[in-house]
Design an enzyme around this catalytic site. Sequence first.
Site, mmCIF file in Angstrom:
data_model
loop_
_atom_site.group_PDB
_atom_site.id
_atom_site.type_symbol
_atom_site.label_atom_id
_atom_site.label_comp_id
_atom_site.label_asym_id
_atom_site.label_seq_id
_atom_site.Cartn_x
_atom_site.Cartn_y
_atom_site.Cartn_z
ATOM 1 N N GLU A 108 0.939 -1.368 0.122
ATOM 2 C CA GLU A 108 -0.090 0.018 -0.026
ATOM 3 C C GLU A 108 1.059 1.065 -0.036
ATOM 4 O OE1 GLU A 108 -3.774 0.233 2.482
ATOM 5 O OE2 GLU A 108 -2.290 1.082 3.730
ATOM 6 N N ASP B 78 -0.802 14.542 -8.424
ATOM 7 C CA ASP B 78 0.347 13.396 -8.775
ATOM 8 C C ASP B 78 1.284 14.007 -9.810
ATOM 9 O OD1 ASP B 78 -0.702 12.180 -6.622
ATOM 10 O OD2 ASP B 78 -1.326 10.389 -7.767
ATOM 11 N N HIS C 287 13.659 23.118 -5.640
ATOM 12 C CA HIS C 287 12.480 24.018 -5.467
ATOM 13 C C HIS C 287 11.556 24.201 -4.293
ATOM 14 C CE1 HIS C 287 13.450 22.293 -9.893
ATOM 15 N NE2 HIS C 287 14.057 23.384 -9.767
ATOM 16 N N LYS D 34 4.849 17.420 0.020
ATOM 17 C CA LYS D 34 5.052 16.402 -1.064
ATOM 18 C C LYS D 34 5.347 15.080 -0.431
ATOM 19 C CE LYS D 34 7.285 19.435 -4.467
ATOM 20 N NZ LYS D 34 8.408 20.034 -5.013
ATOM 21 N N TYR E 67 5.591 11.704 -7.371
ATOM 22 C CA TYR E 67 5.359 12.523 -6.061
ATOM 23 C C TYR E 67 3.952 13.128 -6.021
ATOM 24 C CZ TYR E 67 6.996 16.751 -8.402
ATOM 25 O OH TYR E 67 6.879 17.726 -9.388
ATOM 26 N N GLU F 66 6.672 30.168 -7.509
ATOM 27 C CA GLU F 66 8.075 29.621 -7.747
ATOM 28 C C GLU F 66 9.011 30.266 -6.654
ATOM 29 O OE1 GLU F 66 9.498 29.110 -11.420
ATOM 30 O OE2 GLU F 66 7.983 27.451 -12.079
ATOM 31 N N LYS G 235 17.508 27.203 -15.981
ATOM 32 C CA LYS G 235 16.778 27.837 -14.757
ATOM 33 C C LYS G 235 17.311 27.333 -13.511
ATOM 34 C CE LYS G 235 12.196 27.458 -13.257
ATOM 35 N NZ LYS G 235 10.742 26.987 -13.263
ATOM 36 N N ASP G 236 17.861 26.377 -13.332
ATOM 37 C CA ASP G 236 18.307 25.654 -12.013
ATOM 38 C C ASP G 236 19.627 26.319 -11.611
ATOM 39 O OD1 ASP G 236 15.818 24.691 -11.693
ATOM 40 O OD2 ASP G 236 16.311 22.613 -11.455
#
Length: 183
Positions: free
Chosen positions: A28, A48, A62, A72, A132, A143, A169-170
């Site tokens: 589960e 999800d 992030h 999350k 996640y 953001e 971007k990161d």
Amino acid sequence: MTAIPTKLEGCFIIEPNVFYDDRGYFMESYNEARFEEQTGQKVHFVQDNQSHSTKGVLRGLHYQTGEHAQAKLVRVLEGEVLDVAVDVRPGSATYGEHVAVLLTAENKKQLFVPRGFAHGFIVLSETASFFYKCDNFYNKESEGGILFNDPELNIDWQLPTEKLIISDKDKILPNLKNARSIW
């Protein structure tokens, strides 16, 4: 399932009960009542997400700010990642500290990352499928992010920097000191 507290308040490693037999296994992956009982957290997941990446891909760090902040519950369906949560809650006793957990398809561990944390992961296997749940919908205007190699965080990503695959971007996210406030 068993929820194991980490050094960061509200952040838990989740170990599911896995039942193996000659057909394979059953587990589960999430049960709201058991989750709440084990963690003391009342969370209602609404979205999800899933990604597939190759070795060296680093996604993060992030977070979402304000009313769009997200908790999350993360896990790996295929492969192996190092998953990282950083406490960015102003005034928290563990502000700026992080936990790093190896999540694999084999160990089936999950990490619960509460609201008020930055999150990221790096793929350590040839490929990985990452899944996640979020308790709030994504909002582009909310953001926030922190540079993966901020020396103040001192995160060991377990691969040399020249082997990392990071989005443009990161690569230009601010360090923790200059990051957008979570609240």
